[in-house]
Design a protein around this motif. Structure first.
Motif, PDB file in Angstrom:
ATOM      1  N   SER A   5      98.723  19.017  28.130  1.00  0.00           N
ATOM      2  CA  SER A   5      99.806  19.392  29.046  1.00  0.00           C
ATOM      3  C   SER A   5     101.121  19.540  28.283  1.00  0.00           C
ATOM      4  O   SER A   5     101.937  20.421  28.590  1.00  0.00           O
ATOM      5  N   VAL A   6     101.322  18.689  27.282  1.00  0.00           N
ATOM      6  CA  VAL A   6     102.530  18.807  26.449  1.00  0.00           C
ATOM      7  C   VAL A   6     102.523  20.147  25.716  1.00  0.00           C
ATOM      8  O   VAL A   6     103.537  20.852  25.669  1.00  0.00           O
ATOM      9  N   ILE A   7     101.381  20.486  25.150  1.00  0.00           N
ATOM     10  CA  ILE A   7     101.241  21.755  24.421  1.00  0.00           C
ATOM     11  C   ILE A   7     101.512  22.938  25.340  1.00  0.00           C
ATOM     12  O   ILE A   7     102.207  23.896  24.970  1.00  0.00           O
ATOM     13  N   TYR A   8     101.000  22.870  26.559  1.00  0.00           N
ATOM     14  CA  TYR A   8     101.217  23.957  27.518  1.00  0.00           C
ATOM     15  C   TYR A   8     102.702  24.105  27.812  1.00  0.00           C
ATOM     16  O   TYR A   8     103.229  25.218  27.896  1.00  0.00           O
ATOM     17  N   GLY A   9     103.395  22.974  27.956  1.00  0.00           N
ATOM     18  CA  GLY A   9     104.824  23.011  28.254  1.00  0.00           C
ATOM     19  C   GLY A   9     105.660  23.543  27.106  1.00  0.00           C
ATOM     20  O   GLY A   9     106.720  24.134  27.318  1.00  0.00           O
TER      21      GLY A   9
END
Length: 342
Positions: free
Chosen positions: A253-257
């Protein structure tokens, strides 16, 4: 006497002419019968696109121009008339396979058995990846290039800022003339059906208030799991974290953000950079899915495995080590991440 001989000559001439006509007709008929059942002139598979409003004559001209047939138009017209399909040939793309006969080709066109192309939406793809793949799909009308993600979502009837997560990964068939939006509509309808069925049969007591939250959780499970057998256990970890108010702390989710700011290796700075999708700095689920979860991930999110584990770490071989306590997790991290022990 001379008159009788004259008539005899006339009769003989007429008889000879009739015989010649019959022989020629018999030869033509035999040649026509041979034409109808003889494969067309090609050794590899191609296709032919028949436009709307095309006549039998124009179709024959197209086939002749491609070198697919050298048979006269008369033969094609006779065959179509004999089959009763002269005015029943449909527009579309038709396969010209090796061994295909004129009779079979006309039958396909009369029945509208057009070529079907396949587009596969892969589990875990983001919508950006879906767009890129659709742009390369052959024989598909491309309409997305001037639409934003929000506009695509609006056209699909999705009440979310983008279509992320709302497309079910599987293979979809399309035909010449279909558009990329047609494929997306089918994928969205498939996800709606699957999500509705799984939500109705969900396990009791889940910390999820809406089907959309289930979709978000499923997308995280999809990105975190490489093995199908581990999906329910990973879902269980995140469900228990939500139940006790613990941060999810999931790297995907961090990577997506981070979006385009992510360069292939997540850093400590990335984990501390606050975005709407940073589950290390924020509690609860991210605002939208982070990928297109497959049906197995969706099922796992709504039927998590029971247990006490609150942590897991990748072993480096596609599997994970699950831990109930932070102390156990730290030991697992030291073993599999810091020291890279087998």
């Amino acid at each position: 006497m001379k008159k009788a001989q004259g008539w005899r000559v006339v009769v003989v001439a007429i008889s000879a002419f009739v015989l010649l006509v019959l022989v020629a007709a018999a030869w033509l008929y035999r040649d026509y019968r041979h034409f109808a059942g003889t494969p067309l002139m090609q050794t590899t598979t191609h296709s032919i696109d028949i436009p709307r409003g095309a006549t039998l004559k124009s179709i024959i001209v197209m086939l002749q121009a491609r070198g697919t047939t050298h048979a006269p138009e008369l033969y094609w017209r006779a065959l179509a008339a004999g089959m009763g399909v002269s005015d029943r040939l449909h527009a579309g793309e038709y396969a010209l396979d090796p061994g295909l006969t004129p009779r079979t080709l006309l039958s396909r066109m009369a029945e509208g058995r057009v070529v079907q192309h396949m587009f596969t939406l892969v589990d875990g793809w983001t919508f950006a990846q879906v767009r890129a793949a659709l742009a390369q799909a052959p024989k598909l009308r491309h309409t997305l290039q001037h639409l934003s993600d929000a506009q695509v979502a609006q056209r699909l009837g999705i009440e979310a800022p983008n279509p992320e997560g709302w497309l079910l990964p599987q293979t979809y068939a399309y035909v010449l003339g279909d558009s990329d939006m047609d494929v997306l509509r089918r994928a969205h309808a498939a996800m709606q059906r699957t999500l509705a069925a799984d939500w109705a049969a969900r396990a009791p007591g889940l910390p999820l208030q809406t089907p959309y939250q289930a979709l978000i959780l499923a997308s995280i499970v999809e990105k975190e799991s490489a093995l199908a057998s581990e999906r329910p256990r990973i879902a269980g970890v995140f469900v228990r974290r939500l139940q006790i108010g613990m941060k999810l702390q999931t790297d995907p989710s961090v990577i997506y953000g981070l979006g385009v700011a992510y360069h292939g290796a997540i850093t400590y700075k990335d984990l501390q950079t606050d975005t709407a999708y940073n589950t290390y700095t924020r509690y609860g689920l991210p605002p939208t899915p982070i990928c297109m979860p497959g049906a197995p991930a969706l099922y796992a999110a709504l039927h998590p495995a029971p247990g006490k584990a609150l942590y897991f770490v990748a072993r480096g071989n596609g599997t994970h080590q699950f831990s109930d306590t932070l102390q156990e997790q730290n030991a697992a991290v030291a073993k599999y991440i810091l020291h890279r022990q087998p």
